[in-house]
Enzyme design. Structure first.
Site, PDB file in Angstrom:
ATOM      1  N   ASP A  13       0.866  -1.176   0.000  1.00  0.00           N
ATOM      2  CA  ASP A  13       0.000   0.000   0.000  1.00  0.00           C
ATOM      3  C   ASP A  13       0.915   1.242   0.000  1.00  0.00           C
ATOM      4  OD1 ASP A  13      -2.351   1.645   0.539  1.00  0.00           O
ATOM      5  OD2 ASP A  13      -1.594   1.792   2.592  1.00  0.00           O
ATOM      6  N   ASP A  15      -0.249   5.227   0.798  1.00  0.00           N
ATOM      7  CA  ASP A  15      -0.535   6.212   1.855  1.00  0.00           C
ATOM      8  C   ASP A  15      -0.599   5.552   3.229  1.00  0.00           C
ATOM      9  OD1 ASP A  15      -0.733   7.833  -0.305  1.00  0.00           O
ATOM     10  OD2 ASP A  15      -2.784   8.512   0.073  1.00  0.00           O
ATOM     11  N   ASP A 214      -1.839  -0.491   5.884  1.00  0.00           N
ATOM     12  CA  ASP A 214      -2.222   0.083   7.181  1.00  0.00           C
ATOM     13  C   ASP A 214      -3.724   0.245   7.371  1.00  0.00           C
ATOM     14  OD1 ASP A 214      -2.455   2.172   5.261  1.00  0.00           O
ATOM     15  OD2 ASP A 214      -2.486   3.611   6.899  1.00  0.00           O
TER      16      ASP A 214
HETATM   17 MG   LIG Z   1      -3.044   3.230   3.454  1.00  0.00          MG
END
Ligand SMILES: [Mg+2]
Length: 271
Positions: A13, A15, A214
């Site tokens: 991922d 961001d 995240d």
């Molecule tokens: Mg993310």
């Protein structure tokens, strides 16, 4: 535990994971990125960002031409431009999705603001991106991102209406993402693993995958890799994984790229 000489593939991922949630910096991961490159280990970006945002970032990271998954799994792309081995994973494109959203808004009075409704200046204000980068965020191929501005009840009805139209909603770090049913980071990754011949793996051999993310939208991807790194994030909703092999899951203490480094340090034994 895997070693660098294994047929590895890193799926990440952006961001809040490889990129800092606030500054978008990836500098803390520089050393690991160089190590991956040295061993020809592909870095597969798996993000809600668009191809127009991911391609220049791949160049900057030194992984130009690597396969990637964009728009939260609505688009999968691999192979070089000449070979044109690209694939739009999702069945509906952004124009069709935006058309449906417009129809639903008129019919049921839903209150939401989509990327298609605003200028890049507004997207820049929402995200902290520069207007030039925000313009790239608007170049969506097979999904639409939006901010919900209506009640919980209306939201439930909205989800139902999308389902009837063959669409689904995925929650990202900042926005809701509307895309074709059956797409998503996990489905897109499984598709890629079936079709992409990894440079580190023998013909017909599946690479050993390490995933890092995240947010709750990363869970299907993190359930589809061999080793999952759940990076400490900002989401109020926990990242719940379905997999039972707890020894293959690592939850980082640090956030963003520092947590990313921590995860690779945990799983990959330096040889
Ligand atoms: Mg993310």
């Amino acid at each position: 535990m895997p070693v660098l000489q294994d047929p590895l593939m890193i799926v990440t991922d952006l961001d809040g994971s490889l990129l800092d949630h606030h500054t978008y910096s990836w500098q803390p991961a520089r050393q690991w990125l160089m190590r991956l490159k040295e061993h020809h280990i592909p870095l597969v970006i798996c993000s809600s960002k668009t191809a127009a945002e991911i391609v220049p970032l791949q160049q900057e990271l030194g992984f130009g031409g690597s396969p990637f998954i964009s728009e939260n799994g609505a688009v999968v792309r691999y192979g070089d431009a000449q070979a044109e081995q690209t694939a739009q994973f999702s069945s509906q494109d952004s124009a069709a999705i935006c058309h449906t959203l417009l129809r639903l808004r008129q019919h049921d009075g839903f209150k939401f603001t989509g990327f298609a409704d605003v200028s890049e200046k507004e997207i820049a204000e929402w995200t902290g991106l520069t207007p030039a980068l925000a313009a790239r965020a608007k170049m969506r191929e097979a999904s639409e991102s939006l901010i919900w501005r209506d009640s919980r009840e209306q939201f439930d009805l909205f989800r139902e209406r999308l389902d009837e139209a063959g669409l689904t909603l995925v929650q990202g770090g900042r926005f809701w993402h509307v895309m074709s049913k059956g797409s998503g980071k996990g489905a897109a990754l499984r598709w890629l693993l079936e079709h992409y011949p990894s440079p580190t793996a023998q013909p017909g051999q599946r690479p050993l995958t390490i995933g890092l993310g995240d947010g709750p939208n990363d869970a299907p991807m993190l359930d589809s890799v061999d080793y999952a790194v759940v990076i400490h994030g900002y989401s109020k909703n926990p990242v719940l994984l379905e997999r039972a092999d707890k020894q293959h899951i690592y939850r980082s203490a640090a956030r963003g790229p520092e947590g990313w480094v921590e995860g690779l340090d945990h799983f990959i034994t330096p040889s």
